[in-house]
Motif scaffolding. Structure first.
Motif, PDB file in Angstrom:
ATOM      1  N   GLU A 170      -8.881  10.334  -4.640  1.00 41.70           N
ATOM      2  CA  GLU A 170      -8.093   9.399  -3.831  1.00 41.70           C
ATOM      3  C   GLU A 170      -6.614   9.788  -3.859  1.00 41.70           C
ATOM      4  O   GLU A 170      -5.948   9.830  -2.829  1.00 41.70           O
ATOM      5  N   SER A 171      -6.097  10.109  -5.040  1.00 42.30           N
ATOM      6  CA  SER A 171      -4.693  10.506  -5.169  1.00 42.30           C
ATOM      7  C   SER A 171      -4.420  11.781  -4.391  1.00 42.30           C
ATOM      8  O   SER A 171      -3.403  11.898  -3.713  1.00 42.30           O
ATOM      9  N   PHE A 172      -5.318  12.741  -4.484  1.00 41.57           N
ATOM     10  CA  PHE A 172      -5.082  14.002  -3.788  1.00 41.57           C
ATOM     11  C   PHE A 172      -5.169  13.799  -2.283  1.00 41.57           C
ATOM     12  O   PHE A 172      -4.381  14.360  -1.532  1.00 41.57           O
ATOM     13  N   ARG A 173      -6.103  12.983  -1.821  1.00 45.84           N
ATOM     14  CA  ARG A 173      -6.197  12.716  -0.392  1.00 45.84           C
ATOM     15  C   ARG A 173      -4.913  12.064   0.090  1.00 45.84           C
ATOM     16  O   ARG A 173      -4.369  12.419   1.120  1.00 45.84           O
ATOM     17  N   ASP A 174      -4.381  11.110  -0.669  1.00 48.85           N
ATOM     18  CA  ASP A 174      -3.122  10.480  -0.287  1.00 48.85           C
ATOM     19  C   ASP A 174      -1.996  11.508  -0.250  1.00 48.85           C
ATOM     20  O   ASP A 174      -1.181  11.500   0.660  1.00 48.85           O
ATOM     21  N   LEU A 175      -1.956  12.381  -1.230  1.00 54.61           N
ATOM     22  CA  LEU A 175      -0.913  13.400  -1.280  1.00 54.61           C
ATOM     23  C   LEU A 175      -0.965  14.281  -0.032  1.00 54.61           C
ATOM     24  O   LEU A 175       0.055  14.593   0.557  1.00 54.61           O
ATOM     25  N   MET A 176      -2.155  14.651   0.372  1.00 57.31           N
ATOM     26  CA  MET A 176      -2.293  15.564   1.501  1.00 57.31           C
ATOM     27  C   MET A 176      -2.134  14.863   2.847  1.00 57.31           C
ATOM     28  O   MET A 176      -1.677  15.470   3.801  1.00 57.31           O
ATOM     29  N   THR A 177      -2.539  13.611   2.947  1.00 56.51           N
ATOM     30  CA  THR A 177      -2.509  12.948   4.246  1.00 56.51           C
ATOM     31  C   THR A 177      -1.310  12.030   4.428  1.00 56.51           C
ATOM     32  O   THR A 177      -0.753  11.960   5.501  1.00 56.51           O
ATOM     33  N   VAL A 178      -0.920  11.332   3.401  1.00 52.07           N
ATOM     34  CA  VAL A 178       0.176  10.386   3.526  1.00 52.07           C
ATOM     35  C   VAL A 178       1.449  10.953   2.923  1.00 52.07           C
ATOM     36  O   VAL A 178       2.529  10.729   3.414  1.00 52.07           O
ATOM     37  N   GLY A 179       1.301  11.714   1.856  1.00 57.42           N
ATOM     38  CA  GLY A 179       2.465  12.316   1.223  1.00 57.42           C
ATOM     39  C   GLY A 179       3.156  11.424   0.220  1.00 57.42           C
ATOM     40  O   GLY A 179       4.189  11.769  -0.322  1.00 57.42           O
ATOM     41  N   ARG A 180       2.577  10.272  -0.040  1.00 57.90           N
ATOM     42  CA  ARG A 180       3.187   9.415  -1.054  1.00 57.90           C
ATOM     43  C   ARG A 180       2.125   8.555  -1.704  1.00 57.90           C
ATOM     44  O   ARG A 180       1.033   8.380  -1.195  1.00 57.90           O
ATOM     45  N   ARG A 181       2.508   8.017  -2.797  1.00 56.27           N
ATOM     46  CA  ARG A 181       1.643   7.139  -3.559  1.00 56.27           C
ATOM     47  C   ARG A 181       2.422   5.877  -3.862  1.00 56.27           C
ATOM     48  O   ARG A 181       3.638   5.920  -4.051  1.00 56.27           O
ATOM     49  N   THR A 182       1.745   4.762  -3.886  1.00 54.12           N
ATOM     50  CA  THR A 182       2.393   3.533  -4.311  1.00 54.12           C
ATOM     51  C   THR A 182       1.742   3.051  -5.601  1.00 54.12           C
ATOM     52  O   THR A 182       0.592   3.381  -5.894  1.00 54.12           O
ATOM     53  N   LYS A 183       2.514   2.312  -6.345  1.00 55.65           N
ATOM     54  CA  LYS A 183       2.054   1.820  -7.637  1.00 55.65           C
ATOM     55  C   LYS A 183       2.667   0.447  -7.854  1.00 55.65           C
ATOM     56  O   LYS A 183       3.860   0.251  -7.615  1.00 55.65           O
ATOM     57  N   THR A 184       1.856  -0.498  -8.281  1.00 54.63           N
ATOM     58  CA  THR A 184       2.360  -1.830  -8.601  1.00 54.63           C
ATOM     59  C   THR A 184       2.456  -1.953 -10.114  1.00 54.63           C
ATOM     60  O   THR A 184       1.478  -1.688 -10.815  1.00 54.63           O
ATOM     61  N   VAL A 185       3.629  -2.303 -10.593  1.00 56.71           N
ATOM     62  CA  VAL A 185       3.832  -2.515 -12.025  1.00 56.71           C
ATOM     63  C   VAL A 185       4.239  -3.964 -12.238  1.00 56.71           C
ATOM     64  O   VAL A 185       4.843  -4.583 -11.364  1.00 56.71           O
ATOM     65  N   THR A 186       3.877  -4.484 -13.384  1.00 51.18           N
ATOM     66  CA  THR A 186       4.270  -5.840 -13.740  1.00 51.18           C
ATOM     67  C   THR A 186       5.285  -5.754 -14.863  1.00 51.18           C
ATOM     68  O   THR A 186       5.033  -5.133 -15.891  1.00 51.18           O
ATOM     69  N   LEU A 187       6.428  -6.342 -14.626  1.00 53.91           N
ATOM     70  CA  LEU A 187       7.523  -6.291 -15.588  1.00 53.91           C
ATOM     71  C   LEU A 187       8.054  -7.713 -15.776  1.00 53.91           C
ATOM     72  O   LEU A 187       8.565  -8.309 -14.827  1.00 53.91           O
ATOM     73  N   PHE A 188       7.872  -8.239 -16.974  1.00 48.95           N
ATOM     74  CA  PHE A 188       8.310  -9.604 -17.265  1.00 48.95           C
ATOM     75  C   PHE A 188       7.813 -10.589 -16.208  1.00 48.95           C
ATOM     76  O   PHE A 188       8.567 -11.375 -15.652  1.00 48.95           O
ATOM     77  N   ASP A 189       6.521 -10.520 -15.905  1.00 51.45           N
ATOM     78  CA  ASP A 189       5.836 -11.393 -14.939  1.00 51.45           C
ATOM     79  C   ASP A 189       6.287 -11.192 -13.490  1.00 51.45           C
ATOM     80  O   ASP A 189       6.006 -12.032 -12.635  1.00 51.45           O
ATOM     81  N   HIS A 190       6.986 -10.107 -13.209  1.00 45.24           N
ATOM     82  CA  HIS A 190       7.388  -9.789 -11.837  1.00 45.24           C
ATOM     83  C   HIS A 190       6.597  -8.576 -11.367  1.00 45.24           C
ATOM     84  O   HIS A 190       6.531  -7.577 -12.072  1.00 45.24           O
ATOM     85  N   LYS A 191       6.014  -8.679 -10.178  1.00 43.89           N
ATOM     86  CA  LYS A 191       5.270  -7.551  -9.608  1.00 43.89           C
ATOM     87  C   LYS A 191       6.214  -6.717  -8.753  1.00 43.89           C
ATOM     88  O   LYS A 191       6.822  -7.221  -7.824  1.00 43.89           O
ATOM     89  N   VAL A 192       6.305  -5.432  -9.114  1.00 42.78           N
ATOM     90  CA  VAL A 192       7.194  -4.511  -8.413  1.00 42.78           C
ATOM     91  C   VAL A 192       6.339  -3.393  -7.835  1.00 42.78           C
ATOM     92  O   VAL A 192       5.577  -2.745  -8.552  1.00 42.78           O
ATOM     93  N   VAL A 193       6.464  -3.165  -6.522  1.00 37.22           N
ATOM     94  CA  VAL A 193       5.750  -2.072  -5.873  1.00 37.22           C
ATOM     95  C   VAL A 193       6.720  -0.907  -5.725  1.00 37.22           C
ATOM     96  O   VAL A 193       7.809  -1.053  -5.145  1.00 37.22           O
ATOM     97  N   LEU A 194       6.304   0.233  -6.259  1.00 31.99           N
ATOM     98  CA  LEU A 194       7.098   1.461  -6.197  1.00 31.99           C
ATOM     99  C   LEU A 194       6.361   2.482  -5.349  1.00 31.99           C
ATOM    100  O   LEU A 194       5.128   2.496  -5.317  1.00 31.99           O
ATOM    101  N   ALA A 195       7.106   3.351  -4.687  1.00 30.01           N
ATOM    102  CA  ALA A 195       6.509   4.449  -3.928  1.00 30.01           C
ATOM    103  C   ALA A 195       7.137   5.747  -4.409  1.00 30.01           C
ATOM    104  O   ALA A 195       8.315   5.784  -4.785  1.00 30.01           O
ATOM    105  N   SER A 196       6.337   6.809  -4.401  1.00 29.05           N
ATOM    106  CA  SER A 196       6.881   8.108  -4.779  1.00 29.05           C
ATOM    107  C   SER A 196       7.952   8.513  -3.769  1.00 29.05           C
ATOM    108  O   SER A 196       7.978   8.035  -2.634  1.00 29.05           O
ATOM    109  N   LEU A 197       8.853   9.379  -4.189  1.00 30.73           N
ATOM    110  CA  LEU A 197      10.009   9.743  -3.376  1.00 30.73           C
ATOM    111  C   LEU A 197       9.695  10.878  -2.418  1.00 30.73           C
ATOM    112  O   LEU A 197       8.904  11.766  -2.729  1.00 30.73           O
ATOM    113  N   ASN A 198      10.351  10.858  -1.280  1.00 31.13           N
ATOM    114  CA  ASN A 198      10.280  12.004  -0.368  1.00 31.13           C
ATOM    115  C   ASN A 198      11.619  12.743  -0.420  1.00 31.13           C
ATOM    116  O   ASN A 198      12.533  12.333  -1.140  1.00 31.13           O
TER     117      ASN A 198
END
Length: 143
Positions: A21-49
């Motif tokens: 799944e990660s490799f398909r995203d890398l090849m087709t979309v070029g980025r990955r997103t990740k949701t992290v929880t920090l002190f009960d806050h949900k933060v969505v991050l995306a890899s940089l272009n």
């Protein structure tokens, strides 16, 4: 007996479902997103272009050589990577042709008001995403 001049066939690389799944995203979309929880806050991050990296460099060039450069770089990197916090989109505009550098500066202004512990944690998550993609590419023999 004659020796076979053909090189040994390399066995195919086996990937987990998550790695595929990660490799398909890398090849087709070029980025990955990740949701992290920090002190009960949900933060969505995306890899940089590349554009993100250029904006980070331009935004932090005045700090090069100073004691504040590492923190400026970290905060700018986090600003470029953040997509949303607690479901609230960051860096969005009503205009489809909004200048990305203006949106980046707005996000960077928000991140600069965060505390160092938070910025450091989010920065580590962003760099971890990049490292995961690099490891996947190495595993596939692409780097």
């Amino acid at each position: 007996p004659e020796e076979d001049d053909e090189p040994e066939a390399t066995p195919p690389t086996e990937l987990t479902a998550e790695e595929r799944e990660s490799f398909r995203d890398l090849m087709t979309v070029g980025r990955r997103t990740k949701t992290v929880t920090l002190f009960d806050h949900k933060v969505v991050l995306a890899s940089l272009n590349v554009d993100d990296e250029v904006m980070i460099g331009q935004a932090t060039k005045e700090y090069v050589g100073s004691q504040t450069f590492p923190r400026a770089w970290q905060s700018a990197t986090v600003a470029a990577a953040i997509r949303s916090v607690n479901g609230e989109a960051w860096g969005q505009s009503l205009y489809s042709d909004a200048d990305p550098s203006v949106l980046f500066r707005e996000k960077w202004g928000k991140v600069r008001r965060m505390y160092p512990l938070v910025v450091q944690y989010l920065y580590n998550e962003v760099t971890q995403m990049e490292a995961e993609f690099a490891e996947l590419a190495r595993k596939l023999g692409k780097l």
